[in-house]
Write an enzyme that holds these catalytic residues in place. Sequence first.
Site, PDB file in Angstrom:
ATOM      1  N   GLU A 165       0.790  -1.245   0.000  1.00  0.00           N
ATOM      2  CA  GLU A 165       0.000   0.000   0.000  1.00  0.00           C
ATOM      3  C   GLU A 165       0.820   1.291   0.000  1.00  0.00           C
ATOM      4  O   GLU A 165       0.540   2.203   0.767  1.00  0.00           O
ATOM      5  CB  GLU A 165      -0.956   0.016   1.204  1.00  0.00           C
ATOM      6  CG  GLU A 165      -1.908  -1.156   1.246  1.00  0.00           C
ATOM      7  CD  GLU A 165      -2.844  -1.122   2.457  1.00  0.00           C
ATOM      8  OE1 GLU A 165      -2.751  -0.183   3.273  1.00  0.00           O
ATOM      9  OE2 GLU A 165      -3.653  -2.044   2.577  1.00  0.00           O
ATOM     10  N   GLU A 272      -5.754 -11.235  -0.645  1.00  0.00           N
ATOM     11  CA  GLU A 272      -6.532 -11.038   0.597  1.00  0.00           C
ATOM     12  C   GLU A 272      -8.025 -11.060   0.296  1.00  0.00           C
ATOM     13  O   GLU A 272      -8.776 -10.176   0.732  1.00  0.00           O
ATOM     14  CB  GLU A 272      -6.146  -9.696   1.250  1.00  0.00           C
ATOM     15  CG  GLU A 272      -4.658  -9.545   1.487  1.00  0.00           C
ATOM     16  CD  GLU A 272      -4.273  -8.238   2.180  1.00  0.00           C
ATOM     17  OE1 GLU A 272      -5.146  -7.569   2.758  1.00  0.00           O
ATOM     18  OE2 GLU A 272      -3.084  -7.894   2.137  1.00  0.00           O
TER      19      GLU A 272
HETATM   20  C1  XIL Z   1      -5.577  -6.707   8.889  1.00  0.00           C
HETATM   21  C2  XIL Z   1      -5.772  -7.873   9.849  1.00  0.00           C
HETATM   22  O1  XIL Z   1      -6.667  -8.803   9.279  1.00  0.00           O
HETATM   23  C3  XIL Z   1      -6.304  -7.371  11.174  1.00  0.00           C
HETATM   24  O2  XIL Z   1      -6.363  -8.439  12.121  1.00  0.00           O
HETATM   25  C4  XIL Z   1      -5.405  -6.248  11.720  1.00  0.00           C
HETATM   26  O3  XIL Z   1      -5.994  -5.716  12.880  1.00  0.00           O
HETATM   27  C5  XIL Z   1      -5.226  -5.159  10.680  1.00  0.00           C
HETATM   28  O4  XIL Z   1      -4.744  -5.726   9.476  1.00  0.00           O
HETATM   29  N1  XIL Z   1      -4.671  -5.007   4.155  1.00  0.00           N
HETATM   30  C6  XIL Z   1      -3.610  -5.781   4.545  1.00  0.00           C
HETATM   31  C7  XIL Z   1      -3.748  -6.681   5.719  1.00  0.00           C
HETATM   32  O5  XIL Z   1      -2.598  -5.818   3.830  1.00  0.00           O
HETATM   33  O6  XIL Z   1      -2.537  -6.849   6.396  1.00  0.00           O
HETATM   34  C8  XIL Z   1      -4.795  -6.186   6.685  1.00  0.00           C
HETATM   35  O7  XIL Z   1      -4.963  -7.165   7.705  1.00  0.00           O
HETATM   36  C9  XIL Z   1      -6.081  -5.916   5.952  1.00  0.00           C
HETATM   37  C10 XIL Z   1      -5.896  -4.852   4.900  1.00  0.00           C
END
Ligand code: XIL
Length: 370
Positions: A165, A272
Amino acid sequence: MCFDKLISKFFWISAATLFGACNGNNSAQSQMTGTDLSLKDAYESFFPIGVSVSGSELVQEGALIKTQFNSITPVNAMKMVNIHPEEHIYNWKEADSIVAFAKRNEMKIRGHTLLWHRQLPDWLFRNPDGTRAPRQLVMQRLKDHITTVVSRYKKQVYAWDVVNEAISDNPNEFYRSDPLFQVCGEEYLDSAFAWAHTADPEAVLFYNDYNEYKPLKRARIIRLITTLRNRGIPVHAAGLQAHWSIYEPSALDLEQTLEDFRSAGIPIQITELDVSIFPKDPRSAAAVQADTSRAFTAEKQKLQSAQYEQVFRLLRKYRQNITGVTFWNITDRRTWLDNFPVHGRKDYPLLFDSNMKPKPAFRKVCRFDD
Ligand code: XIL
C-alpha cells in the site's frame, strides 16, 4: 469390503461423476467440514488456494484449514510491530508456529508483509532519547529488519509481500504520504526489494495493494512496478488484495483489471480475498440502498454467491497470469471486516459461515464446468 461400504462407495462415485471433477474424498473431510468438496482440490490445476491465519486459529480451525487450503499467510504475525517489537528484539514465536504448521501439512507459505504504513513499531522512527531518528538510521533499520526476517524464513516462505500500500488513492498525490515515504522518500521501495532479493534470491517478491479495479489506482500500480523493473529492481509480481463486496467490482471492471496486468507482463496473485456484504463505494446508488440493513439477508446471500461465482470464473479464465489466490480470514466467525471500516459491524465475507460450514457461495466456487 462390506455391502454397506460398497453401496456408499457407489453413491460417492456417482455423486462425483454428477458434480464434476472437483469433489474431494468423502470420509473424514466431509465429517469435519460438512462438505465433500475441497477448494484446494477443485483448483489443483489452476493455482494454490490460501488463507490468512493466526497461531491460535491453527488449533481451533486446523482441520478446516488443512482440508480446504494448500497455502497459508500469517494474518498479523509477520508484520513489523509484532515480529520486531523493539529494535533489538524479534518475536518469532507465532510466525514460527505458522511456518511449522505449513511444513507439517505440505502447504505453501506467503510472507506478509515486510513494509506497510500500518502496524509499524514506534521505535523505528525514534532515537533512544525520543527525538526523531534521521533518514539514514531509519533506512539502516529497515535493511536490518528485511534482511533478518527474510533470511530466517529463506527457502520456507516462497513469496513475500515486500511493500504494501505505498500508492495513494488521492488523485493529487502518487505516493501515500505515510511516515515511511515522508522520512525515506521513494527510494525506500527500490532498497526494500533489493534487500529482500539479496536475503533470499529465490523468493518471489510482490508489490501488494488494493482497489486495482479502479482505473487510476490500477494504472499507478502498473506504472510503479514497470518503472521499478525498468531500473532493474526485482519486483516479480503484483498482489491484488481483493477486499471486494457483493456490489463491486463488476465483471467488466474485474476483467479489465486482470487483462491490464496480463498485458503489462505482470503476474499477479489475489492476496486477501473477501466479499463484504456492505458496499465499498458509499457513493453508489446500490450502496445507499443496501446500507439500510446490516442483516445477511437471503437476497445478500444470493448476491454473494453470484459475485463469488463471477470472480472465480474470471480468475480461472486468467489462470496463466495468476499464481495464487488467498482468502483473508477463514470463516465468518471472525473477519477483520467486523471492525473495518466500521467498528463492531458484523460482516459475512467468506465461504464458510460462523459454524465453519460451507455457504452456498462455496459450492458455486467449487463446482464449475470450464
Ligand atoms: C488486517 C488484519 O486482518 C487485522 O487483524 C489487523 O488488525 C489489521 O490488518 N490489508 C492488509 C492486511 O494488507 O494486512 C490487513 O490485515 C487488511 C488490509
